[in-house]
Design a protein around this motif. Structure first.
Motif, PDB file in Angstrom:
ATOM      1  N   THR A  36       0.621  -1.279  -0.238  1.00 21.71           N
ATOM      2  CA  THR A  36       0.014  -0.063  -0.016  1.00 21.71           C
ATOM      3  C   THR A  36       0.876   1.343  -0.071  1.00 21.71           C
ATOM      4  N   LYS A  37       0.223   2.261   0.162  1.00 25.01           N
ATOM      5  CA  LYS A  37       0.846   3.568  -0.027  1.00 25.01           C
ATOM      6  C   LYS A  37       1.865   3.817   1.059  1.00 25.01           C
ATOM      7  N   HIS A  38       1.410   3.360   2.398  1.00 20.91           N
ATOM      8  CA  HIS A  38       1.999   3.591   3.605  1.00 20.91           C
ATOM      9  C   HIS A  38       2.828   2.263   4.098  1.00 20.91           C
ATOM     10  N   LEU A  39       2.462   1.117   3.836  1.00 19.94           N
ATOM     11  CA  LEU A  39       3.077  -0.186   4.259  1.00 19.94           C
ATOM     12  C   LEU A  39       3.970  -0.841   3.387  1.00 19.94           C
ATOM     13  N   TRP A  40       4.921  -1.335   3.708  1.00 17.74           N
ATOM     14  CA  TRP A  40       5.568  -2.225   2.946  1.00 17.74           C
ATOM     15  C   TRP A  40       6.363  -3.613   3.975  1.00 17.74           C
ATOM     16  N   TYR A  41       6.316  -4.548   3.385  1.00 19.85           N
ATOM     17  CA  TYR A  41       7.099  -5.612   4.086  1.00 19.85           C
ATOM     18  C   TYR A  41       7.727  -6.265   3.316  1.00 19.85           C
ATOM     19  N   VAL A 205      10.772  -6.317  11.762  1.00 18.16           N
ATOM     20  CA  VAL A 205      10.366  -7.274  10.496  1.00 18.16           C
ATOM     21  C   VAL A 205       9.038  -6.548   9.684  1.00 18.16           C
ATOM     22  N   THR A 206       8.085  -6.017  10.587  1.00 12.40           N
ATOM     23  CA  THR A 206       6.935  -5.680  10.057  1.00 12.40           C
ATOM     24  C   THR A 206       6.568  -4.227  10.582  1.00 12.40           C
ATOM     25  N   GLY A 207       7.261  -3.703  11.450  1.00 15.29           N
ATOM     26  CA  GLY A 207       7.018  -2.395  11.927  1.00 15.29           C
ATOM     27  C   GLY A 207       5.928  -2.274  12.823  1.00 15.29           C
TER      28      GLY A 207
END
Length: 423
Positions: A36-41, A205-207
């Motif tokens: 998404t715009k704000h999340l990345w893993y 890892v995921t924030g």
């Protein structure tokens, strides 16, 4: 064996908590989350973190003597840990709540839930988990279950990279910190002016992060602080939780004068919200000069709740709860912490302050004699192992002072005889 390896200690197995954490990070890192715009893993980032953690753990194992302490967790900076037993129990209850609400179509199957770390505070447990790669939080108390919505978009404050996914009635705040950004401090401020600031510790890892603020949901403003920069950024309301249910109901008296006093005080307390407040049975009550103190018990947990005039808000009162943080096996007799009512910080009239003495005693006790060491003693009723009385106003409030307490059961047998801290 190579000569280069002869000086090393024998090979040791990784401790269970380290193994569980590494396994969780691997499984979380190799998931396929939606970008998404704000999340990345990134799986690569997870592998790097895992590799670094494995190196740290391996070095710790090799460098420790055989009889030494276990190696540190692979995330010593954040000190995030995974309690596998707590995680399994909590996630099973959250899944049961999802099924009970008929919302199985809103979450991935239970077997795709991967616990990453746990936070536990005085009967309140939170599991940070990924569900098919999506961040999710499962909170359980003795009587309730709360689950965030894995399909929700985090609520970001403008200009920040911190997004909220959950703010529960017990004051749990959880969300995500986008990769590459420095985690700020989380400030919780109530309507009465009480505030608390704590650091945010995101998973590498995921924030994901969890903060146990213990501040009342409906009267608390959350903001992000970045010292030494002045001011802060107010966080928006997080998305609604997916499920919140009382799955193990316990009811306590709220109709007697003591029951009403306890219920009103716990409901009005803005800081140090008590999980499972409705399950606490009322104990003794003290009232004098506009102050009221009431005690409550739920199993081994004891709470003191105090109400006094709010000098900063004329015509209103201020309630504060004090939860007993003595651990899972508390001593049979102990002083319960509570502040002086009408102290200097409350801006009360000089000479109007009152200090309560509150203690937990064996539950078989019915009467207690409390000797403050000034030539007089006080007789007080003991209710369900709880006792309360006012400290004489002519006594010096020394932080190291002690009182002598002798408690008796209904037959007059002494069930406790010893000294407790005055405050």
């Amino acid at each position: 064996m190579s000569d280069d390896l002869r000086g090393l200690p024998p090979r040791r197995e990784l401790p269970d908590d380290v193994r569980d954490r590494l396994r969780a990070e691997v499984r979380a890192g190799i998931g396929k989350p939606r970008r998404t715009k704000h999340l990345w893993y990134a799986a690569a980032a997870a592998v790097v973190v895992l590799a670094a953690g494995a190196v740290v753990a391996t070095q710790a194992v090799r460098q420790q003597p055989v009889a030494g302490p276990p190696p540190p967790a692979p995330d010593p900076g954040n000190r995030l840990t995974l309690d596998a037993k707590v995680a399994t129990s909590s996630l099973d209850r959250c899944w049961a709540a999802v099924k009970g609400a008929g919302k199985e179509d809103r979450v991935p199957p239970r077997e795709e839930w991967v616990p990453l770390f746990t936070e536990v505070l005085a009967g309140d447990s939170v599991v940070a988990v990924t569900a098919a790669g999506k961040p999710m939080f499962c909170e359980t108390t003795a009587t309730t279950v709360t689950l965030s919505d894995p399909g929700a978009t985090p609520a970001y404050a403008p200009g920040t990279r911190v997004g909220l996914l959950l703010h529960s009635p017990t004051g749990v705040v959880a969300g995500v910190v986008d990769a590459g950004s420095a985690p700020p401090f989380l400030d919780s401020r109530t309507e009465s002016g009480d505030n608390m600031s704590q650091s945010i510790r995101p998973s590498t890892v995921t924030g994901q992060f969890v903060a146990m603020t213990r501040a009342a949901l409906w009267t608390t403003t959350l903001s992000l602080e970045n010292p030494p920069a002045p001011g802060g950024t107010v966080l928006p309301t997080p998305p609604p939780w997916l499920v919140m249910v009382v799955d193990r109901p316990v009811t306590a008296d709220r109709t007697s004068p003591a029951g009403r006093a306890l219920g009103e005080c716990l409901a009005a307390a803005e800081m140090e919200v008590v999980p499972d407040a409705a399950a606490y049975a009322p104990g003794p009550v003290l009232e004098a000069d506009g102050y009221r103190v009431v005690l409550g018990r739920h199993d081994e947990r004891v709470v003191v709740c105090a109400t006094q005039p709010d000098r900063k808000r004329p015509g209103k009162t201020k309630s504060t709860s004090y939860l007993d943080f003595t651990g899972p096996q508390p001593p049979p007799a102990r002083t319960l912490i509570v502040d002086t009512l009408g102290g200097t910080e409350s801006e009360a009239e000089q000479g109007k302050a009152r200090r309560p003495f509150t203690a937990a005693l064996p539950t078989t006790a019915t009467k207690a004699t409390i000797d403050f060491g000034i030539g007089t003693s006080v007789e007080a009723d003991v209710v369900d192992g709880m006792v309360a009385t006012w400290v004489p106003q002519n006594i010096h409030l020394d932080p190291l002072a002690k009182v002598h307490v002798r408690a008796r059961d209904a037959q007059g047998k002494v069930v406790y005889d010893g000294s407790l801290m005055l405050m």
